[in-house]
Write a protein that holds these residues in place. Structure first.
Motif, mmCIF file in Angstrom:
data_model
loop_
_atom_site.group_PDB
_atom_site.id
_atom_site.type_symbol
_atom_site.label_atom_id
_atom_site.label_comp_id
_atom_site.label_asym_id
_atom_site.label_seq_id
_atom_site.Cartn_x
_atom_site.Cartn_y
_atom_site.Cartn_z
ATOM 1 N N SER A 71 0.221 -0.940 0.480
ATOM 2 C CA SER A 71 -0.165 0.140 -0.069
ATOM 3 C C SER A 71 0.704 0.941 0.225
ATOM 4 C CB SER A 71 -0.867 -0.373 1.069
ATOM 5 O OG SER A 71 -1.579 1.289 1.682
ATOM 6 N N VAL A 72 0.190 2.371 -0.651
ATOM 7 C CA VAL A 72 1.140 3.569 -0.730
ATOM 8 C C VAL A 72 1.314 3.802 0.863
ATOM 9 C CG1 VAL A 72 0.414 4.061 -2.865
ATOM 10 C CG2 VAL A 72 -0.476 5.034 -0.812
ATOM 11 N N LYS A 95 -2.207 12.706 -13.563
ATOM 12 C CA LYS A 95 -2.725 13.437 -11.775
ATOM 13 C C LYS A 95 -1.714 13.014 -10.604
ATOM 14 C CE LYS A 95 -7.602 11.506 -11.854
ATOM 15 N NZ LYS A 95 -6.690 10.325 -12.477
ATOM 16 N N ASN A 96 -1.514 12.166 -11.110
ATOM 17 C CA ASN A 96 -1.525 11.086 -9.502
ATOM 18 C C ASN A 96 -0.124 11.273 -9.575
ATOM 19 O OD1 ASN A 96 -4.319 11.200 -8.774
ATOM 20 N ND2 ASN A 96 -4.140 9.208 -10.654
ATOM 21 N N LEU A 97 0.454 11.951 -9.743
ATOM 22 C CA LEU A 97 2.240 12.083 -9.861
ATOM 23 C C LEU A 97 2.146 12.998 -8.949
ATOM 24 C CD1 LEU A 97 3.550 11.715 -13.540
ATOM 25 C CD2 LEU A 97 3.915 10.305 -11.896
ATOM 26 N N PRO A 98 1.955 13.112 -8.586
ATOM 27 C CA PRO A 98 2.848 14.607 -7.303
ATOM 28 C C PRO A 98 2.546 13.494 -5.889
ATOM 29 C CG PRO A 98 1.039 16.044 -8.726
ATOM 30 C CD PRO A 98 1.732 14.703 -9.537
ATOM 31 N N GLN A 99 1.215 12.875 -6.231
ATOM 32 C CA GLN A 99 1.517 11.814 -4.596
ATOM 33 C C GLN A 99 2.732 10.530 -4.537
ATOM 34 O OE1 GLN A 99 -1.788 12.463 -6.566
ATOM 35 N NE2 GLN A 99 -1.487 14.146 -4.682
ATOM 36 N N VAL A 100 3.007 10.558 -6.101
ATOM 37 C CA VAL A 100 3.957 8.716 -5.763
ATOM 38 C C VAL A 100 5.219 10.262 -5.383
ATOM 39 C CG1 VAL A 100 5.137 7.859 -7.216
ATOM 40 C CG2 VAL A 100 2.851 7.983 -7.375
ATOM 41 N N GLU A 136 11.314 17.170 -10.965
ATOM 42 C CA GLU A 136 10.794 18.352 -10.526
ATOM 43 C C GLU A 136 10.166 18.221 -9.244
ATOM 44 O OE1 GLU A 136 8.990 22.459 -11.329
ATOM 45 O OE2 GLU A 136 9.592 21.397 -13.122
ATOM 46 N N LYS A 137 8.838 17.223 -8.988
ATOM 47 C CA LYS A 137 8.399 17.550 -8.040
ATOM 48 C C LYS A 137 8.402 16.147 -7.727
ATOM 49 C CE LYS A 137 4.282 18.779 -9.709
ATOM 50 N NZ LYS A 137 3.645 20.015 -9.395
ATOM 51 N N VAL A 138 9.912 15.286 -7.623
ATOM 52 C CA VAL A 138 10.727 14.457 -6.369
ATOM 53 C C VAL A 138 11.520 14.830 -5.548
ATOM 54 C CG1 VAL A 138 12.140 12.246 -6.218
ATOM 55 C CG2 VAL A 138 10.451 12.814 -7.851
#
Length: 395
Positions: A71-72, A95-100, A136-138
């Motif tokens: 699970s995340v 749209k879910n990449l920021p949560q990863v 960039e998000k990571v």
């Protein structure tokens, strides 16, 4: 020690494509998933069925059983896996990449301290520039030491996802809630220039030095052609993509659009192998024509506002042609059909029709498509739009 890849997302592409390729490569797949119900079911079973549809309409069933599931919410366990993974992949939707991103960042920090080997993160998303955007998000979650490790040892690798995975329902004779049905296509091009270190042998993965060409070929042949068939098929009342391709009028527009994009493609990429491209188109046409896929026009046509945006398949394809001096008359026809898409269960289709009712088709061309209604392209799209409107009235 067993080799494994960490796969963020256990949806259609994660289970229906990546899990299959990794198992064929002799690797395990560690799925990291946000849907807790799916996590529980996959853990309990320890495998899932995959039905692969061949181009001749036959199918074969395989069991994907080299899997682990997290699970995340299990952040420490996810980081531990990333620290020792042979590769990491994402198929979660743009749209879910920021949560990863924070999960991957924690894993990179763990790897920095425990495993000096380079790490490659494959972005299996329908999003142009996904590697740069995700990187960039990571970076926002990394320490200075983690940033240095990322810069030297972490590759963010673009891919081109082309395996078609239709919506699972009773049409395919599979009732297992964990089951996935997909075509048997196995090719996964990736940007070889972005890779750090050496990859293990990976079934279906094909590195290319010309990744932009591969991306544009997918968008302007596969995606554009699929959309033309879907929107024209919808106007003619067909349910499935293969039915649309059997209609002689639609096939003429489809082939004409491909001819226009082909001329533009070889003007931009004159080095590309023409025999290979002809085989690519022949294979792709056979995949679209496969009745066993039962791919619906409403699945392929969903989200028309996105598909009519200037950087997506239809308008983007028309602009691609114009940039190379090719007028996209048949692509314009497909754009016009998309503007008439009014499937009542598609929220974007309903929004599109409200916009046309309020602003007119010329207003939508300007605001949504970024096309001047007075340009030759704008006039061609409007001309086809009025023609289709008249055909609808006569029916």
């Amino acid at each position: 020690m067993k080799l494994f890849g960490v796969q963020f997302g256990a949806g259609n592409i994660g289970r229906g494509f990546i899990g299959h390729l990794l198992q064929e490569s002799g690797l395990w797949t560690v799925f990291v998933e946000a849907n807790e119900d799916l996590v529980a079911k996959l853990r309990e079973r320890g495998c899932y069925p995959l039905r692969l549809i061949e181009k001749d309409g036959t199918f074969r069933d395989v069991v994907i059983d080299r899997i682990e599931v997290l699970s995340v919410k299990e952040e420490a366990a996810v980081a531990e896996k990333i620290a020792f993974a042979a590769l990491v992949l994402t198929a979660v939707g743009a749209k879910n990449l920021p949560q990863v991103a924070p999960l991957l960042a924690r894993g990179i920090e763990e790897r920095r301290m425990r495993n000096p080997e380079p790490l490659n993160v494959f972005l299996c998303e329908n999003l142009k520039d996904a590697p740069a955007i995700f990187r960039e998000k990571v970076q926002q979650y990394l320490s200075p030491e983690g940033m240095e490790f990322l810069k030297e040892r972490v590759g963010f690798v673009g891919t081109v996802i082309a395996r078609m995975v239709p919506v699972l329902d009773e049409r395919f004779g599979m009732t297992d809630p964990l089951g996935v049905v997909a075509e048997s296509y196995t090719r996964l091009p990736f940007d070889a220039r972005a890779v750090r270190g050496v990859l293990p042998p990976l079934f279906g993965f094909e590195g290319t030095e010309h990744f932009e060409a591969e991306e544009e070929r997918k968008l302007f042949f596969h995606n554009l052609g699929h959309a033309v068939l879907a929107y024209l098929g919808y106007l003619r009342g067909y349910s499935y993509v293969h039915e649309a391709l059997e209609d002689m009028d639609i096939e003429r527009v489809f082939s004409g659009a491909w001819d226009e994009v082909t001329r533009a493609f070889f003007r931009k990429y004159p080095f590309w192998n023409r025999d290979e491209h002809r085989e690519y188109l022949r294979d792709l046409r056979a995949r679209f024509a496969n009745p066993a896929m039962m791919d619906t026009v409403v699945r392929v046509g969903r989200d028309p506002l996105r598909k009519l945006s200037p950087k997506d398949r239809l308008i983007g394809g028309a602009l691609f042609c114009l940039a190379q001096g090719v007028f996209p008359e048949h692509v314009a026809c497909g754009c016009a059909a998309a503007l008439l898409y009014d499937y009542p269960k598609d929220e974007e289709a309903k929004a599109l029709q409200r916009m046309i009712a309020e602003e007119g088709v010329r207003g939508v061309l300007e605001r949504v498509c970024g096309v001047d209604p007075e340009s030759e392209l704008g006039k061609a799209i409007e001309r086809w739009y009025r023609r289709f409107q008249e055909e609808r009235r006569r029916r």
